[in-house]
Design an enzyme around this catalytic site. Structure first.
Site, short mmCIF file in Angstrom:
data_model
loop_
_atom_site.label_atom_id
_atom_site.label_comp_id
_atom_site.label_asym_id
_atom_site.label_seq_id
_atom_site.Cartn_x
_atom_site.Cartn_y
_atom_site.Cartn_z
CG ASP A 1 0.52 -2.25 6.07
OD1 ASP A 1 -0.46 -2.44 6.81
OD2 ASP A 1 0.46 -1.56 5.04
CG HIS B 1 -1.91 0.97 1.41
ND1 HIS B 1 -1.67 2.28 1.76
CD2 HIS B 1 -3.25 0.87 1.26
CE1 HIS B 1 -2.81 2.94 1.83
NE2 HIS B 1 -3.80 2.12 1.52
CB CYS C 1 -3.60 3.21 -1.55
SG CYS C 1 -4.75 4.52 -1.19
CD GLN D 1 -6.87 -4.62 4.11
OE1 GLN D 1 -7.81 -5.32 4.50
NE2 GLN D 1 -7.08 -3.39 3.66
CE LYS E 1 -7.30 -0.21 6.30
NZ LYS E 1 -8.00 0.11 5.07
#
Ligand code: PMP
Length: 446
Positions: free
Chosen positions: A210, A133, A376, A213, A236
């Site tokens: 990261d 991202h 993104c 997700q 999220k």
């Protein structure tokens, strides 16, 4: 159009939990039931989270760590309890290793600016991947430009998995940090984080994950991973927007200078200087996202009551089903690997229909909310020869019938666009990389 025969119904969560999410039962679209398949961008909130936000503002709100009065004590206590809950949720040993930020982006920027600018020198290498991202690319581009460090990117295989052979070759004693996503927000690929961390540590590099997700969808255990830094966002995972988390190992965070300066992050301020506060206050300058952070408690309680493993199984059943059905549609290209290497989302592109046009019709005529664009991940889209794609992303409240609604919409849109033969905006805005070019080298094919 499709039969539900191929879905693993035993893996599905009870439909009754949808009643906890007021917006799913709201008349958002004038009579269309809402089919919300944009969860990778931001999820919806259950009543329990909304109620907690209202309760804090109605009964417990004041600034934290400041006042010696009842309300400030109450909000401080709840704010720190939320930190402890987050720490337990991700397997962190100490709650002061959990920093509240404004989101994944804020967390990554904190590490890039504080750790990166202090520790990186010309000749050092930062290794990210082509599937990141922008939040895990741009801060490293900025820090590389400032420090003279070199930024390198791990390529992907033809089917959209991280090229682990290339990763091993790119690692060296020059590598100081590996910044990698645990799950690609475009390809859905689940990366082998434990293996990546072990290999990076073997050459002395740190790893920032990261986890925007993955934390909402599967069990996270930073201790088992031996993870150095982990970044994710509240919005999220059923929580409020405006709050994110940075986990960092105590010794690393202790050695890092504060990122932002201001109130709360100091021990003492003189006119000629300051001494920083201890963790975690050192990295929480100014008034933090008080209520969003407190409401993370309710989001985590909800996720744990349903069970992360059960959520993962449910989403996997939906993804398997969507993948199987979508792969039968002519003129539709699925991005990313087979279902066993992915989770929670499927992105796809049409040969002849632009993603934006498709998403618009899907929303207006079928009540299906999907994401259309580059999500993104412009460099990744460029490598795939696309300017945009459509992404359907699932969460614990989605149902197989909603996948069917998406499929119905696709069939209708294809019927709308196909017979006219009008020239449409092309998906192929970016040319397929030229052989020998840097983009082509990045687009490793096994
Ligand atoms: N990384 C990934 C993988 C993401 O999916 C996102 C959100 N789309 C981000 C980072 C950025 O998260 P936020 O906007 O909450 O900072």
């Amino acid at each position: 159009m499709s039969a539900l025969a191929s879905i693993d119904a035993s893996a599905l969560l009870p439909e009754s939990l949808r009643a906890d999410f007021p917006i799913l039962n709201d008349d958002v679209l004038d009579g269309h039931p809402l089919v919300f398949l944009d969860n990778a961008a931001s999820t919806q909130r259950p009543r329990q989270v909304i109620d907690m936000i209202a309760r804090v503002y109605e009964h417990d709100y004041a600034n934290v760590h400041r006042g010696i009065h009842t309300l400030s004590e109450r909000s401080t206590e709840q704010y720190e309890e939320a930190r402890e809950k987050v720490a337990r949720f991700i397997g962190a040993a100490n709650s002061h290793e959990v920093i509240f930020t404004q989101g994944t982006t804020g967390s990554i920027n904190l590490v890039a600016r504080s750790w990166g600018e202090t520790n990186l020198r010309p000749g050092d290498e930062i290794l990210t991947t082509v599937m990141e991202h922008h939040s895990n690319l741009v801060p490293w581009q900025q820090v590389a430009a400032k420090t003279g460090a070199t930024l390198k990117h791990v390529p992907i295989t033809e089917d959209g998995r991280l090229d682990m052979d290339a990763f091993a070759k790119l690692l060296s004693d020059r590598t100081k940090l590996v910044a990698v996503t645990s799950v690609s927000n475009t390809l859905g690929t689940v990366n082998p984080i434990a293996e990546i961390i072990a290999q990076a540590h073997a050459v002395g590099a740190l790893v920032l994950v990261d986890a925007a997700q993955s934390v909402p969808h599967m069990v996270t255990d930073v201790a088992a991973w031996d993870c150095d830094f982990l970044a994710f966002s509240g919005h999220k995972m059923l929580g409020p927007s405006g709050v994110g988390i940075l986990y960092g190992k105590e010794a690393l965070l202790d050695a890092m200078p504060p990122f932002l300066g201001g109130g709360s992050m100091i021990n003492e301020v003189r006119l000629d200087g300051f001494t920083p506060a201890e963790l975690p206050a050192k990295f929480e300058a100014g008034t933090p996202p008080i209520v969003p952070a407190i409401a993370m408690s309710a989001a985590i309680d909800y996720l744990q009551a349903v069970g992360l493993d059960a959520i993962h199984r449910h989403e996997q059943a939906l993804v398997d089903y969507a993948y199987e059905q979508l792969s039968q549609i002519e003129g539709l290209r699925i991005l990313g690997p087979a279902p066993e290497f992915r989770t929670s989302l499927v992105s796809f592109a049409f040969e002849k229909i632009h993603a934006h046009e498709f998403a618009q019709v899907l929303n207006d005529r079928f009540g299906v909310a999907v994401r259309a664009g580059h999500h993104c991940t412009q460099p990744l889209h460029r490598l795939l020869g696309l300017s945009a794609s459509t992404r359907a992303s699932f969460y614990l409240y989605n149902r197989p019938e909603e996948v069917d609604r998406l499929l119905e919409g696709i069939a209708a849109v294809q019927a709308m666009f196909a017979p006219r033969g009008r020239k449409r905006r092309s998906q192929q805005q970016y040319p397929t990389p030229k052989v020998g070019s840097e983009d082509h080298r990045n687009r490793i094919v096994r």
